[in-house]
Each structure stands twice: as C-alpha cells, then as structure tokens.
Design an enzyme around this catalytic site. Structure first.
Site, PDB file in Angstrom:
ATOM      1  N   GLU A   1      36.470  19.430 -91.192  1.00  0.00           N
ATOM      2  CA  GLU A   1      37.386  18.275 -91.214  1.00  0.00           C
ATOM      3  C   GLU A   1      38.418  18.391 -92.334  1.00  0.00           C
ATOM      4  O   GLU A   1      39.521  17.864 -92.229  1.00  0.00           O
ATOM      5  CB  GLU A   1      36.584  16.967 -91.392  1.00  0.00           C
ATOM      6  CG  GLU A   1      35.718  16.590 -90.198  1.00  0.00           C
ATOM      7  CD  GLU A   1      34.308  17.163 -90.238  1.00  0.00           C
ATOM      8  OE1 GLU A   1      34.051  18.122 -91.005  1.00  0.00           O
ATOM      9  OE2 GLU A   1      33.458  16.633 -89.502  1.00  0.00           O
TER      10      GLU A   1
ATOM     11  N   GLY B   1      31.900  16.703 -85.935  1.00  0.00           N
ATOM     12  CA  GLY B   1      30.999  15.781 -85.250  1.00  0.00           C
ATOM     13  C   GLY B   1      29.946  16.495 -84.410  1.00  0.00           C
ATOM     14  O   GLY B   1      28.879  15.928 -84.149  1.00  0.00           O
TER      15      GLY B   1
ATOM     16  N   GLU C   1      27.262  17.321 -86.819  1.00  0.00           N
ATOM     17  CA  GLU C   1      26.653  16.031 -87.198  1.00  0.00           C
ATOM     18  C   GLU C   1      25.767  15.488 -86.078  1.00  0.00           C
ATOM     19  O   GLU C   1      24.696  14.938 -86.331  1.00  0.00           O
ATOM     20  CB  GLU C   1      27.765  15.046 -87.568  1.00  0.00           C
ATOM     21  CG  GLU C   1      28.521  15.503 -88.818  1.00  0.00           C
ATOM     22  CD  GLU C   1      29.823  14.759 -89.039  1.00  0.00           C
ATOM     23  OE1 GLU C   1      30.684  14.743 -88.127  1.00  0.00           O
ATOM     24  OE2 GLU C   1      30.010  14.182 -90.114  1.00  0.00           O
TER      25      GLU C   1
ATOM     26  N   ALA D   1      34.714  15.847 -83.229  1.00  0.00           N
ATOM     27  CA  ALA D   1      35.387  14.681 -82.666  1.00  0.00           C
ATOM     28  C   ALA D   1      36.633  15.168 -81.935  1.00  0.00           C
ATOM     29  O   ALA D   1      37.191  16.219 -82.266  1.00  0.00           O
ATOM     30  CB  ALA D   1      35.777  13.740 -83.798  1.00  0.00           C
TER      31      ALA D   1
HETATM   32  N1  CAA Z   1      39.199  18.122 -80.258  1.00  0.00           N
HETATM   33  C1  CAA Z   1      39.998  18.232 -79.172  1.00  0.00           C
HETATM   34  N2  CAA Z   1      40.184  19.383 -78.496  1.00  0.00           N
HETATM   35  C2  CAA Z   1      39.535  20.462 -78.937  1.00  0.00           C
HETATM   36  C3  CAA Z   1      38.689  20.429 -80.058  1.00  0.00           C
HETATM   37  C4  CAA Z   1      38.525  19.181 -80.722  1.00  0.00           C
HETATM   38  N3  CAA Z   1      37.700  19.028 -81.775  1.00  0.00           N
HETATM   39  N4  CAA Z   1      38.199  21.659 -80.278  1.00  0.00           N
HETATM   40  C5  CAA Z   1      38.714  22.454 -79.306  1.00  0.00           C
HETATM   41  N5  CAA Z   1      39.520  21.727 -78.501  1.00  0.00           N
HETATM   42  C6  CAA Z   1      40.281  22.190 -77.347  1.00  0.00           C
HETATM   43  C7  CAA Z   1      41.483  23.029 -77.770  1.00  0.00           C
HETATM   44  O1  CAA Z   1      42.562  22.198 -78.120  1.00  0.00           O
HETATM   45  C8  CAA Z   1      41.714  23.835 -76.521  1.00  0.00           C
HETATM   46  O2  CAA Z   1      42.368  23.032 -75.580  1.00  0.00           O
HETATM   47  P1  CAA Z   1      43.723  23.586 -74.847  1.00  0.00           P
HETATM   48  O3  CAA Z   1      43.245  24.776 -74.080  1.00  0.00           O
HETATM   49  O4  CAA Z   1      44.137  22.434 -73.996  1.00  0.00           O
HETATM   50  O5  CAA Z   1      44.662  23.956 -75.931  1.00  0.00           O
HETATM   51  C9  CAA Z   1      40.309  24.076 -75.982  1.00  0.00           C
HETATM   52  O6  CAA Z   1      39.480  23.082 -76.582  1.00  0.00           O
HETATM   53  C10 CAA Z   1      39.756  25.439 -76.377  1.00  0.00           C
HETATM   54  O7  CAA Z   1      39.863  25.552 -77.798  1.00  0.00           O
HETATM   55  P2  CAA Z   1      40.584  26.774 -78.524  1.00  0.00           P
HETATM   56  O8  CAA Z   1      41.666  27.352 -77.659  1.00  0.00           O
HETATM   57  O9  CAA Z   1      40.997  26.324 -79.881  1.00  0.00           O
HETATM   58  O10 CAA Z   1      39.368  27.813 -78.572  1.00  0.00           O
HETATM   59  P3  CAA Z   1      39.136  28.971 -79.632  1.00  0.00           P
HETATM   60  O11 CAA Z   1      37.980  29.756 -79.108  1.00  0.00           O
HETATM   61  O12 CAA Z   1      40.408  29.669 -79.946  1.00  0.00           O
HETATM   62  O13 CAA Z   1      38.696  28.215 -81.010  1.00  0.00           O
HETATM   63  C11 CAA Z   1      37.444  26.600 -82.290  1.00  0.00           C
HETATM   64  C12 CAA Z   1      37.496  27.508 -81.036  1.00  0.00           C
HETATM   65  C13 CAA Z   1      37.371  27.462 -83.558  1.00  0.00           C
HETATM   66  C14 CAA Z   1      36.198  25.739 -82.175  1.00  0.00           C
HETATM   67  C15 CAA Z   1      38.723  25.723 -82.349  1.00  0.00           C
HETATM   68  O14 CAA Z   1      38.885  25.097 -81.084  1.00  0.00           O
HETATM   69  C16 CAA Z   1      38.676  24.646 -83.390  1.00  0.00           C
HETATM   70  O15 CAA Z   1      38.898  24.911 -84.561  1.00  0.00           O
HETATM   71  N6  CAA Z   1      38.419  23.362 -82.976  1.00  0.00           N
HETATM   72  C17 CAA Z   1      38.453  22.238 -83.857  1.00  0.00           C
HETATM   73  C18 CAA Z   1      37.208  22.172 -84.752  1.00  0.00           C
HETATM   74  C19 CAA Z   1      37.304  21.002 -85.714  1.00  0.00           C
HETATM   75  O16 CAA Z   1      38.201  20.908 -86.526  1.00  0.00           O
HETATM   76  N7  CAA Z   1      36.336  20.050 -85.602  1.00  0.00           N
HETATM   77  C20 CAA Z   1      36.290  18.879 -86.422  1.00  0.00           C
HETATM   78  C21 CAA Z   1      36.896  17.714 -85.687  1.00  0.00           C
HETATM   79  S1  CAA Z   1      37.086  16.259 -86.708  1.00  0.00           S
HETATM   80  C22 CAA Z   1      35.522  15.559 -86.730  1.00  0.00           C
HETATM   81  O17 CAA Z   1      34.598  16.017 -86.092  1.00  0.00           O
HETATM   82  C23 CAA Z   1      35.417  14.328 -87.589  1.00  0.00           C
HETATM   83  C24 CAA Z   1      34.047  13.784 -87.743  1.00  0.00           C
HETATM   84  O18 CAA Z   1      33.246  14.205 -88.564  1.00  0.00           O
HETATM   85  C25 CAA Z   1      33.657  12.647 -86.946  1.00  0.00           C
END
Ligand code: CAA
Length: 258
Positions: free
Chosen positions: A132, A109, A112, A65
């Site tokens: 999450e 998500g 999922e 998400a």
């Molecule tokens: N939401 C919004 N932006 C996101 C994102 C997310 N879930 N995942 C990555 N991005 C964005 C980053 O903020 C970054 O943007 P900026 O360049 O503007 O800073 C861009 O995408 C590239 O990401 P990273 O620089 O972080 O890339 P990385 O290769 O260093 O890391 C990653 C990759 C490990 C996937 C890391 O981005 C990460 O941990 N992302 C979040 C994963 C997460 O926590 N997902 C769960 C979300 S909550 C959910 O999904 C709830 C549900 O069940 C409904």
C-alpha cells in the site's frame, strides 16, 4: 445463493469458497467483499458445513483492495462508508475453522484477508506483501497489526515500509503460513486438512479456535485460565466421553457434536 465474484462448493462437510474475479486478480471490490461476507455467514450457519477453505486462483489469492474502485474516493467517502469495516470483519466472527489456501499473489487486502483466516497453507509460488505504501497509503485491514503479530516488528516494518514481497519459503520461516506445498497440490492439501478438522468434534474445534484466538486479546495468565476453564467445560460433552473411550478401546471415535 448465486454469487458473481465467488464460487462456492460444499463437499464432505467442507465449504470451499473460491474468489473469482480473474480479470482483476481477485481484487477486493465492494461486491466481492459483500458476497464473501454473505458466503461466510451462510457457511457458518449451514449445519452440513464443519470447516471452510478460502482460496483464489493459481495466479492470485487476491491482489488487494480494488485500487480502481477506491482511487477517486474522498476521506469523507471512506470514513462515512467505513471502507473495509464491519463487512469484512464478518470473517473474524465465523465460529467454524477457516483455512486460507494461498497461491500466487496475496497482497495488501489479500494478505490481510488470508491473515483473518485461522491458518494459511500456501503454494510454493505464493507471494505475500503489503505494498500500500506504493499507493501513498497504508494497510487498512490488519497489515500493520496482524502481520506484526505473525512475523514480528522487524519484518512487519520492512514489508509495510518498503512494500517488498515475501516468498513462500520466507513466509513459512517467519510463521506467517503453517505449510508450503507445490502449487498443484495446494487444494488437495487444504481440503485434506479441512476434512481432518471436519472429522473431529465440532464443539471441540470451535472451542479450540476460540481459545487460540483469545491468546491475541489477553494476558498469558488470563489466557491460560480461559483455556483451562474451556478444557474443563468440554468434560460436559458426550464427545469427550466418546473420544476418551474410543482411545481406551483402540477404535476410531464417532463424534456427534453433543
Ligand atoms: N485493484 C484493481 N485491479 C487490479 C489490482 C488491484 N489491487 N491488482 C491487479 N489488478 C488488475 C490490473 O489492473 C490488471 O487489469 P487490466 O488488465 O484491466 O489492466 C489485471 O488485474 C492484471 O494485473 P497486472 O496486469 O498488473 O498483472 P501483473 O502480473 O503484471 O502484476 C501484480 C501483478 C504485481 C499483483 C500487480 O497487479 C499489482 O501490483 N497489483 C496491485 C497490488 C497492490 O498494490 N495491492 C494493494 C492494494 S491497496 C489495499 O489492499 C489497501 C488495504 O489494505 C485495504
């Protein structure tokens, strides 16, 4: 229809829907979810489409998400807006087969969403996870429910409580994905599987999908009865006559979805 967060192409009766928010690793923003629901509905209604493939980029199927979009929302906002409710559930109501082709991150998500599809083919660089817990919340679109059915309680607990990622080999071993292929072969493999499905009787593939999905919702006894009656019902189709005659005559069946 023109989409801003998706690219949709139809070839050989297969709709390929590609998530396309590279700047956010295909995070599921409200706009992406609305467009995905619309694209899925359109593909399901399109008589030319017989199978759907959902994919992302080589780096990310979807990183979950959109955290930045959700961060400031209150309980009342997400409750009244029913965040990740009916719109994303459109995918579950699609009657045509849907394959998830996953490369890179399928997190939160994203994992999922892949599990909402009928089966998952992944690249050897795929990483699945429900991180999450690191954000102070829990999964909200099936990470505690579907993942548990796919991989069992122990692994589902591990993934949901520690937030660790599962690589492609572990995902295949655990039954989360049906096949693992080299990353540069992912789309060929998924499109090949989709075209194979598209060559079958669309009535039979639709009924097969419904029957497998029924196994998640009912007891074994009821599920077996449902399956047997559905099997019996297919004897009312021309495609059953054609499929069985073609076998006896040692030729390719020409299904006409009748
Ligand atoms: N939401 C919004 N932006 C996101 C994102 C997310 N879930 N995942 C990555 N991005 C964005 C980053 O903020 C970054 O943007 P900026 O360049 O503007 O800073 C861009 O995408 C590239 O990401 P990273 O620089 O972080 O890339 P990385 O290769 O260093 O890391 C990653 C990759 C490990 C996937 C890391 O981005 C990460 O941990 N992302 C979040 C994963 C997460 O926590 N997902 C769960 C979300 S909550 C959910 O999904 C709830 C549900 O069940 C409904």
């Amino acid at each position: 229809m023109a989409y801003q967060t998706l690219i949709v192409e139809i070839t050989d009766h297969v709709a390929l829907i590609r998530l396309n928010r590279p700047e956010a690793l295909n995070a599921l923003s409200g706009q992406l979810v609305s467009e995905l629901a619309a694209a899925m509905k359109a593909a399901d209604a399109d008589a030319d489409v017989r199978c759907i493939v959902l994919t992302g980029s080589e780096k990310a199927f979807a990183a979950g998400a959109d955290i930045k979009e959700m961060a400031s929302k209150s309980y009342v906002d997400v409750l009244t807006g029913d965040l990740f409710g009916p719109e994303i559930e459109v995918i579950q109501r699609v009657r045509k087969p849907v394959i998830a082709a996953v490369a890179g991150y399928a997190l939160g998500g994203g994992c999922e969403l892949a599990m909402m599809c009928d089966f998952i083919i992944c690249a050897d660089n795929a990483k699945f996870g429900q991180p999450e817990i690191n954000l102070g919340v829990i999964a909200g679109i099936g990470g505690t429910q579907r993942l548990t059915r796919f991989v069992g309680k122990s692994k589902a607990m591990d993934m949901n409580l520690t937030g660790r990622f599962m690589d492609a080999a572990e995902a295949e071993r655990s039954g989360l994905v049906s096949r693992v292929v080299p990353a540069d072969k992912l789309l060929d493999e998924a499109m090949g599987a989709a075209k194979k499905i598209a060559s079958k009787s669309a009535i039979a593939t639709m009924v097969a999908k419904e029957a497998v999905n029924r196994s998640y919702e009912t007891t074994l006894r009821e599920g077996l009865l449902y399956e047997r009656r559905a099997f019996h019902a297919l004897f009312a189709t021309e495609d059953q006559k054609e499929g069985m005659s073609a076998f006896a005559e040692k030729r390719e069946a020409q299904f006409r979805d009748r």
